[in-house]
Motif scaffolding. Structure first.
Motif, PDB file in Angstrom:
ATOM      1  N   GLU A 175      -1.050  11.534  21.770  1.00 21.21           N
ATOM      2  CA  GLU A 175      -0.048  11.870  22.790  1.00 21.21           C
ATOM      3  C   GLU A 175       1.363  11.524  22.332  1.00 21.21           C
ATOM      4  N   VAL A 176       1.517  10.368  21.690  1.00 17.53           N
ATOM      5  CA  VAL A 176       2.836   9.965  21.186  1.00 17.53           C
ATOM      6  C   VAL A 176       3.261  10.857  20.023  1.00 17.53           C
ATOM      7  N   VAL A 177       2.300  11.249  19.176  1.00 16.59           N
ATOM      8  CA  VAL A 177       2.602  12.181  18.091  1.00 16.59           C
ATOM      9  C   VAL A 177       3.126  13.497  18.670  1.00 16.59           C
ATOM     10  N   ASN A 178       2.458  13.989  19.695  1.00 19.15           N
ATOM     11  CA  ASN A 178       2.896  15.229  20.331  1.00 19.15           C
ATOM     12  C   ASN A 178       4.296  15.090  20.911  1.00 19.15           C
ATOM     13  N   THR A 179       4.581  13.948  21.525  1.00 17.53           N
ATOM     14  CA  THR A 179       5.922  13.705  22.077  1.00 17.53           C
ATOM     15  C   THR A 179       6.969  13.744  20.977  1.00 17.53           C
ATOM     16  N   PHE A 180       6.663  13.100  19.852  1.00 22.58           N
ATOM     17  CA  PHE A 180       7.575  13.102  18.702  1.00 22.58           C
ATOM     18  C   PHE A 180       7.804  14.512  18.176  1.00 22.58           C
ATOM     19  N   LYS A 210       0.844  -1.190   0.000  1.00 26.58           N
ATOM     20  CA  LYS A 210       0.000   0.000   0.000  1.00 26.58           C
ATOM     21  C   LYS A 210       0.878   1.239   0.000  1.00 26.58           C
ATOM     22  N   ASP A 211       0.502   2.233  -0.823  1.00 22.86           N
ATOM     23  CA  ASP A 211       1.297   3.459  -0.833  1.00 22.86           C
ATOM     24  C   ASP A 211       0.869   4.367   0.315  1.00 22.86           C
ATOM     25  N   ASN A 212       1.589   5.475   0.464  1.00 27.66           N
ATOM     26  CA  ASN A 212       1.408   6.326   1.641  1.00 27.66           C
ATOM     27  C   ASN A 212       0.436   7.498   1.440  1.00 27.66           C
ATOM     28  N   GLU A 213      -0.288   7.512   0.340  1.00 28.15           N
ATOM     29  CA  GLU A 213      -1.112   8.690   0.036  1.00 28.15           C
ATOM     30  C   GLU A 213      -2.241   8.915   1.043  1.00 28.15           C
ATOM     31  N   ARG A 214      -2.895   7.844   1.489  1.00 29.72           N
ATOM     32  CA  ARG A 214      -3.970   8.001   2.473  1.00 29.72           C
ATOM     33  C   ARG A 214      -3.402   8.436   3.829  1.00 29.72           C
ATOM     34  N   LEU A 215      -2.252   7.906   4.190  1.00 34.55           N
ATOM     35  CA  LEU A 215      -1.615   8.307   5.449  1.00 34.55           C
ATOM     36  C   LEU A 215      -1.159   9.767   5.382  1.00 34.55           C
ATOM     37  N   GLU A 216      -0.765  10.191   4.203  1.00 36.83           N
ATOM     38  CA  GLU A 216      -0.383  11.599   4.014  1.00 36.83           C
ATOM     39  C   GLU A 216      -1.575  12.511   4.289  1.00 36.83           C
ATOM     40  N   PHE A 217      -2.729  12.127   3.793  1.00 39.88           N
ATOM     41  CA  PHE A 217      -3.966  12.883   4.016  1.00 39.88           C
ATOM     42  C   PHE A 217      -4.259  13.008   5.510  1.00 39.88           C
ATOM     43  N   ASP A 237      -1.554  15.151   7.456  1.00 43.04           N
ATOM     44  CA  ASP A 237      -1.733  16.582   7.239  1.00 43.04           C
ATOM     45  C   ASP A 237      -2.698  17.159   8.272  1.00 43.04           C
ATOM     46  N   ALA A 238      -3.813  16.455   8.499  1.00 44.17           N
ATOM     47  CA  ALA A 238      -4.807  16.919   9.471  1.00 44.17           C
ATOM     48  C   ALA A 238      -4.271  16.855  10.893  1.00 44.17           C
ATOM     49  N   VAL A 239      -3.530  15.805  11.214  1.00 46.91           N
ATOM     50  CA  VAL A 239      -2.954  15.668  12.562  1.00 46.91           C
ATOM     51  C   VAL A 239      -1.941  16.776  12.820  1.00 46.91           C
ATOM     52  N   LEU A 240      -1.140  17.097  11.819  1.00 44.45           N
ATOM     53  CA  LEU A 240      -0.168  18.193  11.963  1.00 44.45           C
ATOM     54  C   LEU A 240      -0.861  19.525  12.180  1.00 44.45           C
ATOM     55  N   GLU A 241      -1.921  19.770  11.420  1.00 48.31           N
ATOM     56  CA  GLU A 241      -2.675  21.015  11.587  1.00 48.31           C
ATOM     57  C   GLU A 241      -3.145  21.157  13.031  1.00 48.31           C
ATOM     58  N   LEU A 242      -3.680  20.073  13.597  1.00 46.00           N
ATOM     59  CA  LEU A 242      -4.210  20.109  14.957  1.00 46.00           C
ATOM     60  C   LEU A 242      -3.093  20.293  15.984  1.00 46.00           C
ATOM     61  N   ALA A 278       8.250  15.994   1.857  1.00 43.55           N
ATOM     62  CA  ALA A 278       7.175  16.598   2.653  1.00 43.55           C
ATOM     63  C   ALA A 278       6.031  15.606   2.843  1.00 43.55           C
ATOM     64  N   ASP A 279       5.687  14.877   1.782  1.00 45.32           N
ATOM     65  CA  ASP A 279       4.611  13.889   1.863  1.00 45.32           C
ATOM     66  C   ASP A 279       4.961  12.772   2.847  1.00 45.32           C
ATOM     67  N   VAL A 280       6.214  12.333   2.826  1.00 46.52           N
ATOM     68  CA  VAL A 280       6.648  11.255   3.716  1.00 46.52           C
ATOM     69  C   VAL A 280       6.574  11.694   5.177  1.00 46.52           C
ATOM     70  N   PHE A 281       6.932  12.947   5.438  1.00 47.52           N
ATOM     71  CA  PHE A 281       6.843  13.434   6.815  1.00 47.52           C
ATOM     72  C   PHE A 281       5.392  13.388   7.292  1.00 47.52           C
ATOM     73  N   GLU A 282       4.466  13.854   6.445  1.00 45.18           N
ATOM     74  CA  GLU A 282       3.048  13.826   6.801  1.00 45.18           C
ATOM     75  C   GLU A 282       2.563  12.384   6.965  1.00 45.18           C
ATOM     76  N   SER A 283       3.011  11.499   6.094  1.00 44.79           N
ATOM     77  CA  SER A 283       2.591  10.100   6.160  1.00 44.79           C
ATOM     78  C   SER A 283       3.072   9.445   7.450  1.00 44.79           C
ATOM     79  N   PHE A 284       4.298   9.759   7.847  1.00 43.12           N
ATOM     80  CA  PHE A 284       4.826   9.195   9.093  1.00 43.12           C
ATOM     81  C   PHE A 284       3.985   9.650  10.285  1.00 43.12           C
ATOM     82  N   VAL A 285       3.646  10.934  10.304  1.00 48.85           N
ATOM     83  CA  VAL A 285       2.814  11.458  11.393  1.00 48.85           C
ATOM     84  C   VAL A 285       1.455  10.754  11.407  1.00 48.85           C
ATOM     85  N   GLY A 286       0.865  10.546  10.234  1.00 56.19           N
ATOM     86  CA  GLY A 286      -0.405   9.841  10.151  1.00 56.19           C
ATOM     87  C   GLY A 286      -0.296   8.412  10.653  1.00 56.19           C
ATOM     88  N   ALA A 287       0.778   7.722  10.276  1.00 53.36           N
ATOM     89  CA  ALA A 287       0.983   6.337  10.714  1.00 53.36           C
ATOM     90  C   ALA A 287       1.199   6.264  12.222  1.00 53.36           C
TER      91      ALA A 287
END
Length: 238
Positions: A136-141, A41-48, A51-56, A119-128
């Motif tokens: 909480e773990v995302v915030n720690t990262f 599976k590619d990372n496009e859905r995780l990128e989506f 992006d929202a998690v980063l905004e928040l 940039a897409d990979v960074f967003e995808s990692f945050v989504g994953a």
């Protein structure tokens, strides 16, 4: 050649409960297209999602960090943090490009260092990471790897290069500014625009970005550099 994702988890001190999510975050669509056999599976859905998690998370951080800033300034600063150049910088600091699974064609054309891809990979990692272990773990990262860089990153990225270039050319009677989009490249979901800025038909700068506006901003930044304009005296707002 991409590096093993176990190395990344060790470097980040993060252990994914579902390693398949981490693998998906670093799987480019070109790899999936070339490896039809298997459940890739590619990372496009995780990128989506990322992006929202980063905004928040960035919004919450700025809300706490700058209690006196009005909504308009917080919006501008957030935009400067989650824009492509900033995310590329964060991805490069973490060497994310070394871990991406790419198709052969994308690899040969330098995809591993392409700004839009990083940039897409960074967003995808945050989504994953969000799906695997929660907010909480995302915030720690982010508090460890992104937020400490915001004061310096934000100051630079909130410069309105186009306005500064316009003011500079008017003050020094240099002539008429003109922006041109000279190229559009990449698939629809990864579109990248290339812009040039000219003064009286003299090429001064060129830039690329996910939108025409961002490409023009990057072209203006290069033009200001060519004109030896001090960015430190042109930063606005922050």
């Amino acid at each position: 050649m991409h590096r093993n994702l176990k190395q990344l988890q060790t470097a980040l001190d993060i252990s994914f409960r579902k390693p398949e999510l981490l693998r998906q975050a670093f799987t480019h669509s070109s790899y999936v297209n070339e490896h039809r056999i298997g459940n890739h599976k590619d990372n496009e859905r995780l990128e989506f999602l990322g992006d929202a998690v980063l905004e928040l998370t960035v919004s919450e951080y700025l809300f706490e960090m700058y209690p006196q800033r009005p909504e308009g300034e917080l919006t501008k600063l957030r935009a400067s943090i989650v824009c492509e150049p900033s995310l590329v910088s964060f991805a490069e600091q973490l060497d994310f490009g070394s871990y991406v699974l790419l198709g052969k064609g994308e690899e040969l054309t330098g995809g591993r260092t392409r700004p839009a891809l990083l940039a897409d990979v960074f967003e995808s990692f945050v989504g994953a990471l969000y799906l695997d272990q929660g907010l909480e773990v995302v915030n720690t990262f982010l508090r460890k790897h992104l937020f400490p860089n915001i004061p310096n990153q934000g100051k630079l990225l909130t410069v309105d290069f186009k306005t500064n270039l316009q003011e500079y050319t008017q003050q020094h009677s240099l002539g008429i500014l003109e922006y041109k989009i000279i190229d559009e490249r990449g698939p629809a979901h990864e579109r990248e625009f290339v812009a040039q800025v000219q003064i009286n038909d003299r090429l001064l700068g060129q830039g690329a970005g996910r939108s025409k506006k961002e490409a023009e901003q990057q072209a203006a930044a290069q033009a200001l550099e060519a004109l030896k304009v001090d960015f430190g005296n042109t930063t606005r707002g922050f």
